[in-house]
Design a protein around this motif. Structure first.
Motif, short mmCIF file in Angstrom:
data_model
loop_
_atom_site.label_atom_id
_atom_site.label_comp_id
_atom_site.label_asym_id
_atom_site.label_seq_id
_atom_site.Cartn_x
_atom_site.Cartn_y
_atom_site.Cartn_z
N GLN A 22 5.62 4.78 -11.57
CA GLN A 22 5.26 3.43 -11.13
C GLN A 22 4.14 3.46 -10.11
O GLN A 22 3.16 2.71 -10.21
CB GLN A 22 6.49 2.75 -10.54
CG GLN A 22 6.27 1.30 -10.13
CD GLN A 22 7.47 0.77 -9.37
OE1 GLN A 22 8.01 1.43 -8.49
NE2 GLN A 22 7.91 -0.43 -9.72
N ASN A 23 4.25 4.35 -9.13
CA ASN A 23 3.23 4.44 -8.09
C ASN A 23 1.89 4.89 -8.66
O ASN A 23 0.83 4.40 -8.24
CB ASN A 23 3.67 5.43 -7.00
CG ASN A 23 4.91 4.95 -6.27
OD1 ASN A 23 5.32 3.82 -6.43
ND2 ASN A 23 5.51 5.82 -5.48
N ALA A 24 1.92 5.82 -9.61
CA ALA A 24 0.69 6.29 -10.23
C ALA A 24 0.00 5.16 -10.99
O ALA A 24 -1.24 5.05 -10.97
CB ALA A 24 0.99 7.46 -11.17
N PHE A 25 0.78 4.33 -11.64
CA PHE A 25 0.21 3.21 -12.39
C PHE A 25 -0.41 2.18 -11.44
O PHE A 25 -1.51 1.67 -11.68
CB PHE A 25 1.28 2.55 -13.25
CG PHE A 25 0.77 1.41 -14.09
CD1 PHE A 25 -0.14 1.63 -15.11
CD2 PHE A 25 1.18 0.10 -13.85
CE1 PHE A 25 -0.63 0.59 -15.88
CE2 PHE A 25 0.70 -0.95 -14.62
CZ PHE A 25 -0.21 -0.70 -15.63
N VAL A 26 0.30 1.88 -10.36
CA VAL A 26 -0.24 0.93 -9.37
C VAL A 26 -1.52 1.49 -8.76
O VAL A 26 -2.49 0.75 -8.54
CB VAL A 26 0.81 0.65 -8.26
CG1 VAL A 26 0.20 -0.18 -7.13
CG2 VAL A 26 2.01 -0.08 -8.84
N LEU A 27 -1.54 2.79 -8.47
CA LEU A 27 -2.73 3.42 -7.90
C LEU A 27 -3.92 3.30 -8.85
O LEU A 27 -5.02 2.93 -8.44
CB LEU A 27 -2.43 4.90 -7.62
CG LEU A 27 -3.61 5.73 -7.11
CD1 LEU A 27 -4.08 5.22 -5.76
CD2 LEU A 27 -3.23 7.21 -7.02
N ARG A 28 -3.68 3.59 -10.12
CA ARG A 28 -4.77 3.52 -11.10
C ARG A 28 -5.28 2.09 -11.24
O ARG A 28 -6.49 1.86 -11.32
CB ARG A 28 -4.28 4.03 -12.47
CG ARG A 28 -5.41 4.24 -13.47
CD ARG A 28 -4.91 4.82 -14.79
NE ARG A 28 -6.02 5.28 -15.60
CZ ARG A 28 -6.80 4.50 -16.33
NH1 ARG A 28 -6.60 3.20 -16.33
NH2 ARG A 28 -7.79 5.01 -17.05
N ALA A 167 -5.96 1.62 -2.57
CA ALA A 167 -6.56 2.51 -3.57
C ALA A 167 -8.07 2.38 -3.62
O ALA A 167 -8.78 3.35 -3.92
CB ALA A 167 -5.97 2.22 -4.95
N ARG A 168 -8.57 1.21 -3.27
CA ARG A 168 -10.02 0.99 -3.34
C ARG A 168 -10.78 1.90 -2.37
O ARG A 168 -11.99 2.12 -2.53
CB ARG A 168 -10.36 -0.47 -3.06
CG ARG A 168 -10.03 -0.97 -1.68
CD ARG A 168 -10.31 -2.46 -1.58
NE ARG A 168 -9.56 -3.21 -2.59
CZ ARG A 168 -9.76 -4.50 -2.86
NH1 ARG A 168 -10.71 -5.16 -2.22
NH2 ARG A 168 -9.03 -5.11 -3.78
N LEU A 169 -10.07 2.45 -1.39
CA LEU A 169 -10.72 3.38 -0.47
C LEU A 169 -11.12 4.67 -1.18
O LEU A 169 -12.01 5.40 -0.73
CB LEU A 169 -9.78 3.71 0.70
CG LEU A 169 -9.37 2.53 1.59
CD1 LEU A 169 -8.37 2.98 2.65
CD2 LEU A 169 -10.61 1.92 2.26
N LEU A 170 -10.43 4.95 -2.31
CA LEU A 170 -10.75 6.14 -3.09
C LEU A 170 -11.82 5.87 -4.14
O LEU A 170 -12.30 6.80 -4.80
CB LEU A 170 -9.49 6.66 -3.79
CG LEU A 170 -8.33 7.08 -2.90
CD1 LEU A 170 -7.12 7.46 -3.76
CD2 LEU A 170 -8.73 8.26 -2.02
#
Length: 203
Positions: A22-28, A167-170
């Motif tokens: 779930q976290n990986a999907f939110v990050l992407r 995530a936008r910081l990445l």
């Protein structure tokens, strides 16, 4: 009351901090900067519902339906294997023009995928209905237990919105198709590792 709320916040935050499907999907999705608000709201609200059920003592449902954890584990593993395969396929094809342009699947498809990651994950029931619910028993009914639940729910909202918008910081690091290919391979590996863990637990 403050101590109960703080305990709930720390407990809830620590349980969702680990990198998961779930976290990986939110990050992407956060990196794509599309549908971030609604996805974070979906994940946090889903957690809130499960935490509320756990604090209310709804964990007895797994006792009433002993086969439920196994069914959820199989369903979750199959979904993770399929989504991981999609990420590997995307990395293999390498067509990231739409991704680099910040385009993703539509809102409803994104939310459906986010819901699947949430509700088909057996561990979310263990964490929310089980652990969070069990710890809540250490607080008196009424105000203290309510404060604990509010703290745990608040942690979910803080975490998911921080992850989605942080995530936008990445983003500056993901300005090439090669970077996105590496990210997709990483996500695919995480998905398959989690699926293997679920299936191993059935043995």
């Amino acid at each position: 009351m403050i101590a109960a709320a703080a305990t709930g916040f720390v407990t809830g935050f620590s349980l969702i901090l680990a990198i998961g499907a779930q976290n990986a999907f939110v990050l992407r999705q956060g990196l794509l900067r599309t549908h971030v608000f609604w996805l974070c709201l979906l994940c946090a609200t889903s957690d809130a519902l499960l935490i509320t059920a756990g604090v209310a003592g709804f964990s007895t449902i797994t006792e009433a339906i002993p086969a439920l954890p196994r069914i959820m584990a199989i369903g979750g593993a199959l979904f993770l294997l399929a989504y991981g395969a999609l990420r590997f396929r995307a990395a293999w094809i390498g067509d990231y023009e739409m991704t680099l342009a910040g385009q993703s699947a539509g809102l409803w498809k994104t939310l459906a995928t986010g819901a699947a990651f949430t509700w088909l994950n057996p561990h979310v029931y263990l964490d929310t209905l089980g652990l969070v619910g069990a710890i809540s028993l250490g607080f008196a009914e009424g105000g203290p237990r309510l404060a604990y639940g509010i703290g745990a729910v608040t942690a979910s909202f803080v975490f998911f919105f921080s992850l989605g918008y942080g995530a936008r910081l990445l983003a500056p690091l993901l300005q090439s198709a090669r970077a996105w290919r590496i990210l997709d391979i990483g996500i695919g590996l995480v998905m398959w590792a989690l699926a293997a863990k679920l299936l191993a637990g059935l043995a």
